[in-house]
Design an enzyme around this catalytic site. Structure first.
Site, PDB file in Angstrom:
ATOM      1  N   ARG A   1      12.844  13.644  68.570  1.00  0.00           N
ATOM      2  CA  ARG A   1      11.999  14.266  67.589  1.00  0.00           C
ATOM      3  C   ARG A   1      11.609  15.266  68.500  1.00  0.00           C
ATOM      4  O   ARG A   1      10.880  16.682  68.246  1.00  0.00           O
ATOM      5  CB  ARG A   1      11.026  13.224  66.686  1.00  0.00           C
ATOM      6  CG  ARG A   1      11.547  12.713  65.912  1.00  0.00           C
ATOM      7  CD  ARG A   1      10.782  11.604  65.085  1.00  0.00           C
ATOM      8  NE  ARG A   1       9.485  13.028  64.248  1.00  0.00           N
ATOM      9  CZ  ARG A   1       8.144  12.705  63.136  1.00  0.00           C
ATOM     10  NH1 ARG A   1       8.028  11.583  63.301  1.00  0.00           N
ATOM     11  NH2 ARG A   1       8.359  13.539  62.317  1.00  0.00           N
TER      12      ARG A   1
ATOM     13  N   CYS B   1       1.199  13.997  67.137  1.00  0.00           N
ATOM     14  CA  CYS B   1       2.474  13.706  66.763  1.00  0.00           C
ATOM     15  C   CYS B   1       2.809  14.302  65.649  1.00  0.00           C
ATOM     16  O   CYS B   1       3.004  15.516  65.399  1.00  0.00           O
ATOM     17  CB  CYS B   1       1.596  12.177  67.089  1.00  0.00           C
ATOM     18  SG  CYS B   1       0.834  12.241  65.753  1.00  0.00           S
TER      19      CYS B   1
END
Length: 273
Positions: free
Chosen positions: A178, A231
């Site tokens: 990611r 995050c």
């Protein structure tokens, strides 16, 4: 800050003591809003209470990302409903090694609300069951409400404007795939904040789902005078902040909105690779 973890054996012993801790079950399944409560009702640590990521540990999604902080007033109502007081220890539990809501609950109570004794069950529910800890069914009666009004430390978190200044090291808790922008299963834009380093939250754990020793974490965690943890939506980043606490390092500040907030405005640069 070294004593931010509690073992399953220590928890079992403390629950038999005269003044047991308040145990909060933070299990969650992203995309399934009622899953955490169902899991808790189907089997939980005796006396524990359900703490919900979306309803209790976050405000409505939108401005500020997918899991923005609730207002101080809203979170004060949560801690009072659960009977949380500064004088009673709190233990937070999930079933993912603390990588999801348990770490977020620890950060909100310990770093933001300034509760002095909040610990994460090391190894989570798996460790509890592995040591023979029982699970009970159904709901628990709520404790006597408290009148605690926390003093919130808003220096423990930052917004996008602070991140944009670029002065602090940014540490991304998402997976490497990611971070690189190779996949993005949740947010509409892939990639990372330019200049950030990737420290997946899973890297803080050993093969059994327990946190690595403090000395090992100290040698692995990105090192800088000032760190901002982020995050996807400000949840797993708290796991990295917890790892810094275990290692005895100064705590990073949390970019609460994280990637889900960063990509809301076209003026924020995006990197990949």
């Amino acid at each position: 800050m070294h004593r931010v973890l509690i073992s399953a054996a220590e928890l079992a012993e403390s629950l038999e003591a005269g003044s047991p801790p308040l145990v909060l079950d933070c299990r969650v399944r992203l995309g399934e809003p009622e899953a955490g409560r169902r899991l808790w009702e189907a089997g939980h640590i005796p006396t524990s209470h359900h703490l919900d990521l979306d309803r209790d540990l976050a405000g409505p999604p939108g401005e500020g990302g997918r899991h923005p902080l609730p207002t101080p007033g809203a979170f004060t109502a949560v801690v009072q409903r659960l009977g949380i007081t500064p004088g009673r220890p709190v233990v937070v539990v999930d079933d993912m090694g603390g990588q999801l809501a348990a770490a977020r609950a620890w950060w909100m109570l310990s770093c933001w609300a300034d509760h002095s004794d909040v610990r994460v069950l090391d190894g989570g529910l798996r460790a509890w069951q592995g040591t023979g800890g029982p699970l009970v069914l159904g709901r628990e009666p709520l404790p006597e409400p408290s009148n605690w009004k926390p003093h919130y430390d808003d220096t423990s978190w930052v917004d996008a404007g602070t991140v944009l200044t670029g002065r602090d090291m940014k540490v991304d808790a998402r997976s490497l795939e990611r971070f690189r922008g190779e996949v993005e299963p949740i947010d509409p834009i892939a990639g990372h904040i330019p200049g950030a380093q990737c420290r997946p939250s899973a890297a803080n754990l050993d093969d059994d789902g327990h946190f690595k020793p403090a000395e090992q974490l100290d040698g692995e965690l990105p090192d800088a005078d000032a760190v901002i943890a982020y995050c996807g939506s400000g949840v797993t980043a708290c796991h990295n902040i917890l790892a810094y606490a275990i290692a005895g390092r100064p705590l990073p500040r949390l970019y609460v909105g994280s990637w889900s907030d960063w990509i809301r405005k076209d003026l924020h640069p995006v990197a990949s690779g």
